[in-house]
Design an enzyme around this catalytic site. Structure first.
Site, PDB file in Angstrom:
ATOM      1  N   LYS A 182       0.846  -1.211   0.000  1.00 27.35           N
ATOM      2  CA  LYS A 182       0.000   0.000   0.000  1.00 27.35           C
ATOM      3  C   LYS A 182       0.879   1.258   0.000  1.00 27.35           C
ATOM      4  O   LYS A 182       0.591   2.240  -0.679  1.00 27.35           O
ATOM      5  CB  LYS A 182      -0.946  -0.009   1.205  1.00 27.35           C
ATOM      6  CG  LYS A 182      -1.697   1.306   1.443  1.00 27.35           C
ATOM      7  CD  LYS A 182      -2.678   1.589   0.326  1.00 27.35           C
ATOM      8  CE  LYS A 182      -3.488   2.864   0.410  1.00 27.35           C
ATOM      9  NZ  LYS A 182      -3.376   3.836   1.418  1.00 27.35           N
ATOM     10  N   ASN A 186       1.083   4.237  -2.836  1.00 25.31           N
ATOM     11  CA  ASN A 186       0.995   5.678  -2.608  1.00 25.31           C
ATOM     12  C   ASN A 186       2.209   6.401  -3.175  1.00 25.31           C
ATOM     13  O   ASN A 186       2.076   7.510  -3.710  1.00 25.31           O
ATOM     14  CB  ASN A 186       0.863   5.976  -1.112  1.00 25.31           C
ATOM     15  CG  ASN A 186      -0.522   5.653  -0.578  1.00 25.31           C
ATOM     16  OD1 ASN A 186      -1.183   4.755  -1.082  1.00 25.31           O
ATOM     17  ND2 ASN A 186      -0.960   6.360   0.436  1.00 25.31           N
ATOM     18  N   GLU A 189       1.683   6.732  -6.748  1.00 20.42           N
ATOM     19  CA  GLU A 189       0.653   7.773  -6.916  1.00 20.42           C
ATOM     20  C   GLU A 189       1.295   9.172  -6.888  1.00 20.42           C
ATOM     21  O   GLU A 189       0.971  10.029  -7.716  1.00 20.42           O
ATOM     22  CB  GLU A 189      -0.367   7.599  -5.785  1.00 20.42           C
ATOM     23  CG  GLU A 189      -1.445   8.626  -5.679  1.00 20.42           C
ATOM     24  CD  GLU A 189      -2.307   8.371  -4.419  1.00 20.42           C
ATOM     25  OE1 GLU A 189      -2.701   7.213  -4.176  1.00 20.42           O
ATOM     26  OE2 GLU A 189      -2.551   9.331  -3.671  1.00 20.42           O
TER      27      GLU A 189
HETATM   28  P1  NBP Z   1      -9.133   9.451  11.386  1.00 21.55           P
HETATM   29  O1  NBP Z   1      -7.788   9.093  10.919  1.00 21.55           O
HETATM   30  O2  NBP Z   1      -9.525  10.875  11.419  1.00 21.55           O
HETATM   31  O3  NBP Z   1      -9.374   8.844  12.852  1.00 21.55           O
HETATM   32  C1  NBP Z   1     -10.547   9.079  13.562  1.00 21.55           C
HETATM   33  C2  NBP Z   1     -10.984   7.818  14.259  1.00 21.55           C
HETATM   34  O4  NBP Z   1      -9.965   7.374  15.167  1.00 21.55           O
HETATM   35  C3  NBP Z   1     -12.219   8.063  15.106  1.00 21.55           C
HETATM   36  O5  NBP Z   1     -13.032   6.901  15.029  1.00 21.55           O
HETATM   37  C4  NBP Z   1     -11.629   8.249  16.493  1.00 21.55           C
HETATM   38  O6  NBP Z   1     -12.547   7.974  17.515  1.00 21.55           O
HETATM   39  C5  NBP Z   1     -10.557   7.200  16.453  1.00 21.55           C
HETATM   40  N1  NBP Z   1      -9.570   7.331  17.533  1.00 21.55           N
HETATM   41  C6  NBP Z   1      -8.629   8.252  17.745  1.00 21.55           C
HETATM   42 BR1  NBP Z   1      -8.372   9.728  16.727  1.00 21.55          BR
HETATM   43  N2  NBP Z   1      -7.881   8.028  18.829  1.00 21.55           N
HETATM   44  C7  NBP Z   1      -8.375   6.884  19.341  1.00 21.55           C
HETATM   45  C8  NBP Z   1      -8.024   6.111  20.473  1.00 21.55           C
HETATM   46  N3  NBP Z   1      -7.002   6.463  21.258  1.00 21.55           N
HETATM   47  N4  NBP Z   1      -8.748   5.001  20.735  1.00 21.55           N
HETATM   48  C9  NBP Z   1      -9.775   4.666  19.943  1.00 21.55           C
HETATM   49  N5  NBP Z   1     -10.138   5.328  18.842  1.00 21.55           N
HETATM   50  C10 NBP Z   1      -9.448   6.452  18.540  1.00 21.55           C
HETATM   51  O7  NBP Z   1     -10.232   8.626  10.550  1.00 21.55           O
HETATM   52  P2  NBP Z   1     -10.339   8.394   8.986  1.00 21.55           P
HETATM   53  O8  NBP Z   1     -10.027   9.615   8.226  1.00 21.55           O
HETATM   54  O9  NBP Z   1     -11.645   7.716   8.792  1.00 21.55           O
HETATM   55  O10 NBP Z   1      -9.180   7.350   8.685  1.00 21.55           O
HETATM   56  C11 NBP Z   1      -9.103   6.075   9.304  1.00 21.55           C
HETATM   57  C12 NBP Z   1      -7.850   5.357   8.821  1.00 21.55           C
HETATM   58  O11 NBP Z   1      -7.914   5.190   7.417  1.00 21.55           O
HETATM   59  C13 NBP Z   1      -6.552   6.111   9.096  1.00 21.55           C
HETATM   60  O12 NBP Z   1      -5.545   5.200   9.422  1.00 21.55           O
HETATM   61  C14 NBP Z   1      -6.244   6.783   7.810  1.00 21.55           C
HETATM   62  O13 NBP Z   1      -4.857   6.998   7.597  1.00 21.55           O
HETATM   63  C15 NBP Z   1      -6.793   5.804   6.811  1.00 21.55           C
HETATM   64  N6  NBP Z   1      -7.254   6.526   5.618  1.00 21.55           N
HETATM   65  C16 NBP Z   1      -7.112   5.966   4.447  1.00 21.55           C
HETATM   66  C17 NBP Z   1      -7.541   6.605   3.329  1.00 21.55           C
HETATM   67  C18 NBP Z   1      -7.378   5.931   2.067  1.00 21.55           C
HETATM   68  O14 NBP Z   1      -7.565   6.489   1.010  1.00 21.55           O
HETATM   69  N7  NBP Z   1      -7.037   4.695   2.115  1.00 21.55           N
HETATM   70  C19 NBP Z   1      -8.149   7.841   3.357  1.00 21.55           C
HETATM   71  C20 NBP Z   1      -8.312   8.388   4.548  1.00 21.55           C
HETATM   72  C21 NBP Z   1      -7.854   7.716   5.670  1.00 21.55           C
HETATM   73  P3  NBP Z   1     -13.386   9.199  18.195  1.00 21.55           P
HETATM   74  O15 NBP Z   1     -14.599   9.370  17.357  1.00 21.55           O
HETATM   75  O16 NBP Z   1     -13.693   8.672  19.546  1.00 21.55           O
HETATM   76  O17 NBP Z   1     -12.487  10.404  18.214  1.00 21.55           O
END
Ligand code: NBP
Length: 481
Positions: A182, A186, A189
């Protein structure tokens, strides 16, 4: 009824992935988020999903049938470790924890080792395609054990993007292999985006075309061998007009590119592996340069070429075609270098990665999706032990056909003072790769001169040193060199 799959973390990626899972026949999805109000929000907004909402991690574990399978979609880093620790407490041997976040593959290797000791399976899965992919079908790159893949495979296949009838998911290899691949995705990309940006810049600055005209060029290119999601969206971005000012959207966007680190990881890892991913590195550096406004301001009065070449209107079509060919050739190099990094990573970490399968799972659901990937898959199918992708017959032919145009474009860019770091470095890499003799021989001579680092000879075995500060005779090194 219990759920066969669970999702932890309900921000944009997790909630979309949970909805995707719930929409597939046979799945019942349990959801848990650290902050309960977010869980309530997601469950209320999507009654059709039939989520089982868990208030606590214990409730979450109880709501899953065994072997329990949970996908973590939380912020990469400490949050992931915190959630893994919680799940390990409530899961049992044989259960499966999947990290679908953007973890660094070395973290995944570490986590897999630690979790495995509890008898629980840990799978690091790269998930590409952003929010839209998570909801409608991403490209998925899972690592982890064969045993975990047995249970997880059918679930992931059910939600993955589909390319020519095949789901865009494959068991990449053990432990961190999925997150490694992955990461390279990237990195590629980054290179692909930079190359497209350089093509745009040349058409704009060297050929004097407008954003709308260039959008038309990209639309045309998207019908041929460059056909890809990135070319398609580039045309759309260039067509966009800012509602507030009436100017082209591209001209109202601050020209400082951001990044989230996976490009940097690719380059750092490739440096460690000794793989020249120059196209990716130049793409990362180009973003870094853009993000230094004070340095750029300080240098803005420095001179450019006094007589930049002009592209006359009668030459314009030929110039556009040259740029297209330069873009295609440079793109081939970027992918060739990316696959080199995969081959080197597989060797270093003991993964059995099928290169052709990787090309296939990138054909849909992810940002670099393109027709082109079929050619890579075919090349590896025909020549599984291909030394370097660019030397595969299909790509060798493509580069032979385009390399003269590629050179003309780089020469033009240099003469016009338009920066094309990725075009130029890809061409330099290509010329280095095909060179019969490299000046590395001189570097070896210098190293031997100042540091007695020794050298090998072209005409016989052994390790040699010249007595540079003595009579300059050659001695053969014996012992442990
Ligand atoms: P975020 O990366 O913004 O993370 C938010 C989530 O993490 C919420 O559910 C939050 O819970 C939880 N969280 C945090 Br912050 N600290 C925590 C802790 N100590 N214990 C438990 N939960 C915790 O979310 P996202 O943008 O949906 O991305 C999720 C993953 O996917 C990331 O690893 C990101 O890098 C990856 N990603 C991938 C792509 C892609 O194109 N593949 C795009 C975007 C993201 P809360 O609601 O309680 O704060």
């Amino acid at each position: 009824a219990k759920a066969n799959i669970g999702v932890v973390g309900l921000a944009v990626m997790g909630s979309n992935l949970a909805r995707n899972l719930a929409s597939r026949e046979g799945n019942k999805v349990a959801v848990y988020n650290r902050t309960w109000s977010r869980t309530e929000e997601v469950v209320e907004a999507h009654p059709e999903a039939g989520f089982i909402a868990a208030k606590t991690i214990e409730e979450f574990a109880q709501s899953l049938s065994t072997p329990r399978t949970a996908i973590i979609m939380v912020k990469a880093g400490k949050a992931t470790d915190a959630v893994i620790d919680q799940l390990v407490e409530v899961f049992e041997p044989g259960d499966i924890i999947v990290d679908g976040g953007n973890a660094l593959f070395t973290d995944t290797i570490r986590r897999e080792k630690a979790v495995r000791e509890t008898g629980i399976n840990f799978v690091g899965a790269g998930i590409s395609g952003g929010e839209e992919g998570a909801l409608n079908g991403p490209s998925i790159m899972p690592g982890g054990s064969e045993e975990a893949w047995h249970t997880l495979g059918p679930i992931l296949k059910s939600i993955a993007a589909v390319a020519e009838g095949e789901p865009c998911v494959t068991h990449v290899g053990t432990d961190g292999a999925g997150h490694f691949v992955k990461m390279i995705h990237n990195g590629i990309e980054y290179a692909d985006m930079q190359l497209i940006a350089e093509a745009y810049d040349l058409l704009r600055k060297a050929a004097g075309m407008t954003p709308a005209e260039i959008a038309g060029v990209f639309e045309e290119w998207n019908k041929g061998e460059l056909e890809s999601y990135l070319i398609e969206i580039t045309a759309e971005v260039l067509r966009q007009v800012d509602a507030a000012t009436g100017k082209p959207f591209i001209d109202i966007v601050l020209d400082q590119a951001g990044s989230k680190g996976t490009g940097v990881w690719t380059v750092q890892t490739s440096l460690d592996l000794g793989v020249p991913v120059s196209g990716i590195a130049e793409a990362v550096f180009a973003r870094s340069l853009s993000a230094h406004p004070r340095q750029r301001a300080a240098a803005s009065d420095l001179p450019g070429p006094s007589a930049p070449p002009a592209v006359s209107s009668s030459d314009r079509d030929a110039f556009i075609e040259d740029v297209r060919q330069a873009l295609y050739a440079s793109k081939i190099i970027a992918y060739s270098q990316g696959f080199d990094a995969i081959i080197a990573g597989a060797e270093e970490y003991g993964w059995d990665i099928k290169k052709g399968d990787i090309a296939k799972i990138w054909r849909a659901g992810c940002i670099i999706r393109a027709q082109f990937l079929n050619r890579i898959a075919e090349s590896y199918a025909e020549h599984p032990d291909l030394e370097v992708l660019v030397a595969a017959p299909y790509f060798a032919e493509a580069v032979s056909r385009t390399q003269e145009a590629w050179r003309r474009v780089v020469i033009h860019a240099v003469a016009a003072g338009v920066p094309t770091p990725a075009f130029s470095s890809s061409l330099a890499y290509y010329d280095g790769l095909r060179a019969e003799r490299l000046p590395a021989a001189l570097v070896q001579g210098q190293r031997d001169f100042f540091g007695a680092h020794t050298y090998k000879r072209v005409d016989r075995d052994g390790t040699f040193h010249t007595l540079w500060s003595g009579d300059r005779s050659e001695v053969e090194e014996t012992g442990s060199h």
